[in-house]
Write an enzyme that holds these catalytic residues in place. Structure first.
Site, PDB file in Angstrom:
ATOM      1  N   LYS A 125     -11.949 -19.439  23.038  1.00 29.08           N
ATOM      2  CA  LYS A 125     -11.154 -20.568  22.584  1.00 29.08           C
ATOM      3  C   LYS A 125     -10.707 -21.392  23.800  1.00 29.08           C
ATOM      4  CE  LYS A 125      -9.307 -18.700  18.247  1.00 29.08           C
ATOM      5  NZ  LYS A 125      -8.092 -18.433  17.452  1.00 29.08           N
ATOM      6  N   HIS A 133     -14.326 -11.410  16.048  1.00 30.03           N
ATOM      7  CA  HIS A 133     -13.699 -11.322  14.729  1.00 30.03           C
ATOM      8  C   HIS A 133     -14.763 -11.151  13.651  1.00 30.03           C
ATOM      9  CE1 HIS A 133      -9.713 -13.570  15.868  1.00 30.03           C
ATOM     10  NE2 HIS A 133     -10.075 -12.674  16.768  1.00 30.03           N
ATOM     11  N   GLU A 152      -9.988  -8.215   7.911  1.00 35.76           N
ATOM     12  CA  GLU A 152     -10.389  -8.826   9.175  1.00 35.76           C
ATOM     13  C   GLU A 152     -10.377  -7.749  10.255  1.00 35.76           C
ATOM     14  OE1 GLU A 152      -9.256 -12.764  11.730  1.00 35.76           O
ATOM     15  OE2 GLU A 152      -7.654 -11.286  11.492  1.00 35.76           O
TER      16      GLU A 152
END
Length: 251
Positions: A125, A133, A152
């Site tokens: 990011k 993820h 998740e």
């Protein structure tokens, strides 16, 4: 409060409890599978790729806040459709390569379905965050039906996890005071993310070198092949079986 409203409240409480339980059971299921995979990997390779795991369930209040932000349908089916991270698990590994080993182990299980994958290791990011993820659909067998439940799974190294924890604390502290995080801290966080990534690469190289040295200094291959280790117990391969295998090779 009249009798009808009490009954409605009891019914809603039971439905909410049952709804949340399915996510708890999904976490239990995935934790058991990971433990089996780790033990299998450790027995075959004499190495544990996982440092530790941590799981959590969103609170009902947090779920409904997120549903409101997303504009989802205010129903249990609407929640299930709109929110995929009600149940979450974080798996912390020693090395980056371990992340992909664990990921592949989970993907290879035929009754687990990976609905989404975001690789923030190969594509970090903008703030420097790194992790892998996965949104995984897990079968949960209840007394009266089979439910497919999404959880998740975040897989990261110790260094990545430490950085993410620090970043969360900084943002939480400033958000509590309704303040923006100073640009200087954001820059330092990004530098720290780069340093953590460099450390991961260096530790991976050291690990590979140590494994080579350990293999060279270990007992002979014949000795290792003549025994197996299960749950820290050593078992010698039956001599009769070894002789039979030798006879088969001769033929």
């Amino acid at each position: 409060m009249n009798q009808l409203s009490i009954n409605d409240l009891k019914r809603f409480k039971n439905e909410l409890t049952r709804f949340m339980m399915t996510y708890k059971f999904a976490l239990d299921e995935i934790e058991t599978r990971i433990e089996i995979l780790v033990q299998e990997f450790e027995m075959l390779h004499e190495y544990n790729p996982i440092e530790h795991t941590k799981s959590r369930l969103k609170s009902p209040e947090s779920i409904f806040h997120k549903l409101n932000r997303k504009g989802g349908d205010l129903s249990f089916s609407g929640i299930k459709e709109s929110i995929k991270d009600i149940a979450g698990m974080r798996i912390t590994c020693s090395f980056v390569s371990d992340i992909y080993v664990i990921s592949q182990m989970l993907k290879s299980q035929s009754d687990l379905k990976v609905l989404d994958e975001k690789d923030y290791i190969k594509n970090p990011k903008p703030n420097g965050y790194q992790s892998l993820h996965l949104i995984i659909e897990v079968p949960v067998h209840l007394s009266d039906r089979l439910e497919s439940v999404c959880i998740e799974v975040q897989i990261r190294t110790i260094a990545m996890d430490f950085w993410a924890s620090l970043e969360h604390k900084i943002y939480y502290k400033f958000n509590q005071g309704n303040q923006a995080v100073p640009a200087r801290l954001l820059d330092e966080l990004k530098q720290a993310a780069a340093a953590a990534s460099a450390l991961d690469l260096q530790m991976e190289r050291l690990h590979a070198e140590i494994e080579v040295i350990k293999e060279e200094q270990s007992e002979t291959m014949d000795d290792k092949l003549n025994r197996i280790i299960i749950n820290n117990q050593q078992f010698a391969l039956p001599q009769a079986l070894l002789e039979l295998l030798n006879d088969e090779d001769v033929k």
